[in-house]
Each structure stands twice: as structure tokens, then as C-alpha cells.
Write an enzyme that holds these catalytic residues in place. Sequence first.
Site, PDB file in Angstrom:
ATOM      1  N   HIS A 278       0.425  -1.681  -0.297  1.00 26.11           N
ATOM      2  CA  HIS A 278      -0.211   0.265   0.496  1.00 26.11           C
ATOM      3  C   HIS A 278       0.689   1.115   0.584  1.00 26.11           C
ATOM      4  CE1 HIS A 278       0.367   0.982   4.182  1.00 26.11           C
ATOM      5  NE2 HIS A 278       0.350  -0.376   4.748  1.00 26.11           N
ATOM      6  N   ASP A 290       6.493  -0.105   6.864  1.00 21.29           N
ATOM      7  CA  ASP A 290       4.858   0.310   6.346  1.00 21.29           C
ATOM      8  C   ASP A 290       4.171   1.366   5.953  1.00 21.29           C
ATOM      9  OD1 ASP A 290       2.003  -0.570   6.792  1.00 21.29           O
ATOM     10  OD2 ASP A 290       2.428   0.438   9.066  1.00 21.29           O
ATOM     11  N   GLU A 324      -4.784   2.037   2.402  1.00 23.53           N
ATOM     12  CA  GLU A 324      -4.915   0.709   3.586  1.00 23.53           C
ATOM     13  C   GLU A 324      -5.106   1.760   5.167  1.00 23.53           C
ATOM     14  OE1 GLU A 324      -3.861  -2.525   6.450  1.00 23.53           O
ATOM     15  OE2 GLU A 324      -3.242  -0.651   6.291  1.00 23.53           O
ATOM     16  N   GLU A 325      -4.712   2.907   5.803  1.00 27.04           N
ATOM     17  CA  GLU A 325      -4.300   2.984   6.628  1.00 27.04           C
ATOM     18  C   GLU A 325      -5.526   3.318   7.545  1.00 27.04           C
ATOM     19  OE1 GLU A 325      -1.495   1.601   8.664  1.00 27.04           O
ATOM     20  OE2 GLU A 325      -0.151   2.102   7.629  1.00 27.04           O
ATOM     21  N   ASP A 352       3.260  -6.280   3.522  1.00 26.80           N
ATOM     22  CA  ASP A 352       3.202  -5.222   4.054  1.00 26.80           C
ATOM     23  C   ASP A 352       3.225  -5.879   5.422  1.00 26.80           C
ATOM     24  OD1 ASP A 352       1.808  -2.917   5.159  1.00 26.80           O
ATOM     25  OD2 ASP A 352      -0.213  -3.362   5.261  1.00 26.80           O
ATOM     26  N   HIS A 422       4.240   2.394  12.629  1.00 25.06           N
ATOM     27  CA  HIS A 422       3.217   3.623  12.893  1.00 25.06           C
ATOM     28  C   HIS A 422       3.429   4.775  13.848  1.00 25.06           C
ATOM     29  CE1 HIS A 422      -0.814   1.119  12.381  1.00 25.06           C
ATOM     30  NE2 HIS A 422      -0.018   1.192  10.771  1.00 25.06           N
TER      31      HIS A 422
HETATM   32 ZN    ZN Z   1       1.056  -1.070   6.448  1.00 26.71          ZN
END
Ligand code: ZN
Length: 455
Positions: A278, A290, A324-325, A352, A422
Site C-alpha cells: 500500500h 509500512d 490501507e491505513e 505489508d 505507525h
Molecule cells: Zn501497512
Amino acid sequence: MKKSVVLALLGLVASPAFTQSPDSLLIRRVYNEILSHGKSYDWLRQLTKGVGPRLAGSEGSKKAVDWAKKTMEAEGFDRVFLQDVKVPHWVRGAKEKATIRSSSQKIDVPIAALGGSVATPAQGITAGVIEVKNFPELRALGRDKVAGKIVFFNRPMDPTKLNTFEAYAGAVDQRAAGATEAAKLGAVGAIVRSMNPSLDDFPHTGGLRYGTGVALIPAAAISTNGAERLSALLRQNPALTFYFKQSCETLDDAASHNVVAEIKGSETPEQLIVVGGHLDSWDLAEGAHDDGAGCVQAIEVLRTLKALGIRPRHTIRAVLFANEENGLRGGVQYADLAKKNGEIHRYAIESDNGGFVPRGFGIVGTDAQVTALQRFAPLLAPYGLYEIGRGSGGADIGPLAPLGTVLIGYKPDSQRYFDYHHAANDNFEAVSERELKLGAASMTALVVLLDGMGQ
Ligand SMILES: [Zn+2]
């Protein structure tokens, strides 16, 4: 002893079965190409340092789409195109502030609003704190104890789980639904221990989901060190207060895109094998693990086939999914279009889980489909890919499941992923060039086997 036996024992002569397999020779060529001439690391530098954070709806997200399209076009793939996707547009606003106030002490702690959260009032929120480990404990306290308070969810990721994704799955309900569960009992805010197995000062954001018919209260992640501090101070002084302020908001949906490139199949072009990651990332960092890693690995699969002059039987697609997030709109739109266009997606592979050293692939499919893929195990084991079995595919490819697609998640080592996930440290420097390239080679090797290119 015969000379040939001595050489074999010394490892100087490989077994005939290994050297004679066209598949094993082709996989060797794939690894040689990627480890010697791979571009994934340079692309990751461009995407992280050049583009940077790219949350859905942001300027960075638009730049990322442009970068991906141009990068794919420059490689001369058969077709590069965009799919329109409407995405949520949440913005963090000014950097959050949080202070523990206990007796005469004022201790600042690092927090970050959870994605999708509402803001606090402009002056912030100050309230007493109720610490809980889980929802049953919260409910047992009841409205009397919780109303007017900030609920502090402080259940750590279980350190005994060897796969950190399992530990994450066992803790993330606090982030996703904590605000709603707290609001049901009249709480005014929610503070959630970061989904991070290590102790550090980075708050880890991530999406929350508000329930319907429940007040929307502001929610933030606190760093794991901050959570330990708050918990220790609460034991000393249960009457302490917590202040926090955040100014995030949800704007109107924005226009975005999935970015797609493909190499046409020579025998069954209407049948597809997809590789993807993503393109969006959280706003706090460059989104290197990520999921910048997954994006550049997917492009690298196509580049490698072209560099080796391989014409696949099936059409091979690299898809960089939008959003995606905090919405999964890109993955849903991709599957909707696949269905509408009558495309046959045989396999979808997603990366991912970070750009770490390869371990294997997790498969979602029937028993027969899983067994069929496990026949590749001897060809992949020499490259450190030992875990070929049932697992989770990937969020973005998940919506393809009803079309009968076999879903495959690339599985790198999971131990350090949640140290970065994140958080503000998920930057280019956190990714090893070697490990990233090995991941790209792992995915390419599997594509080669699934397509039957070596036969
Ligand atoms: Zn991800």
C-alpha cells in the site's frame, strides 16, 4: 573414497536433482539479478526521503501517486494505469500535548492522536484517570467510576508470543474500540498504550473505529515509556489528573488512486497474478517499513522479470493500493473493478509486514491450494523461506477472496516490526538494503513458480 563423494561431502558438487531443475536455476537468476542490480532500495529512498509521509488525502499522497506512476513508466512495463479511489481525509493538525499533573509535579508525556479521532476542545481536556487492562475490567467498573474520566488502556502486547503480529492482534482492540467502549460509560477521553512491544518514547498511531450511537470522544496513543510512567504515578496518587490537547479533524473525502503496472501474459493473459503493497502511510514518518518496502518490492518483481527477459504465461501486475491505513478503500475498489471487468485473479501476494529478512509466505486458501503451494518449499528453503503454510494474506488483497483468488502474505521476520509500526521512527534508515532486496527476490521467486515460467 571416490573423488566425487569427497567433493559432494565438501559441498563442492550440488545434488543432480537441484542443479537440473529449471525452476531452481531460474530462482537463482532472480536472486542474482536483484542482489546485484536491484532498484528497490533506491526507489525506497525516493519514496521516503523524496515524497515522505503520505496519509490518504494529503499532498504527500498525491506526490506518491505521481512518483509511482513515473517510476513504473520509466521501466517500460506493458501498461501503467491509475484507478480512481475516493479516500477519507483526516488531518492531525497541531502537534498534540499531554501532561500528567500529580501534586505539584507536571510531567509531559508523548502522545499522538489516533487516526480518525476527534479533537479535544480548544483548551484541551483535564480529568482524572481510570487505568484498565481490558474491556471486561472497564465494564465492571461501571458508569459511576468512569463518567467524566479519561480511560487509560494499558494492556501491553504479550511478550511471550513469538510472532509479534499475534501479540498485536491480542492488544489492538484497545486502539480500535477503546474510545467507544469508554464513551459508553461516560468517559471524556481515551489514552491507549502504544502497540509496541518495546519501551521507548514514540507514540504509535493507528486507526480507531467509533461505534454508532455513542459519543465521539478524543483518543490518543501514549508512548510505552509514557504509559509506564502514568501507571506508576497512578499507583502513588490515584487522584492525579491528565491534560491533553489535540486538534485533528476529518475533512471531506478526497480523490486518490491505486497505481497499477503490468506485464502481459503470453499464454493466458486474461489470468492474473498480482503483487502489491500500500502506497499510503501514516503521517508521523516516512512510512518505510509500512509500507514503502512492500511498494518498491512489488515494482521490483516486474522489473526483474523484464531484466531477465522472461515473458510470463499469466499477466503479472504490481498494484500499489491507496488508503490501507484508515479506510482500505483502495483494496475494496481494486476488487470491485476486478469483478466488474471479469478479471481472473489466480493469486495475489502482498508485502505489508515490513522490509525485514525473509521467513516465508502465509497462505489463505483451501487445503488443496495450501498443499499445492507447499510443493515449492524445497525450492524456496535454500533462500531462508522456511515458513510456507496457512497464514494471513494482506489487508489490501483481502477483498479479492470472494473472487476465488489465493491470497498470499509475504512473511519477513516479525521481531522488530512493531518497534517502528505507525511511529515517527519508521524512516528509510530503519530498512536494511540487503533485507529489502531479499524480500523482493522472495516475492519474485514465488511469482516465477506460480506462473510456471521455469517449466
Ligand atoms: Zn501497512
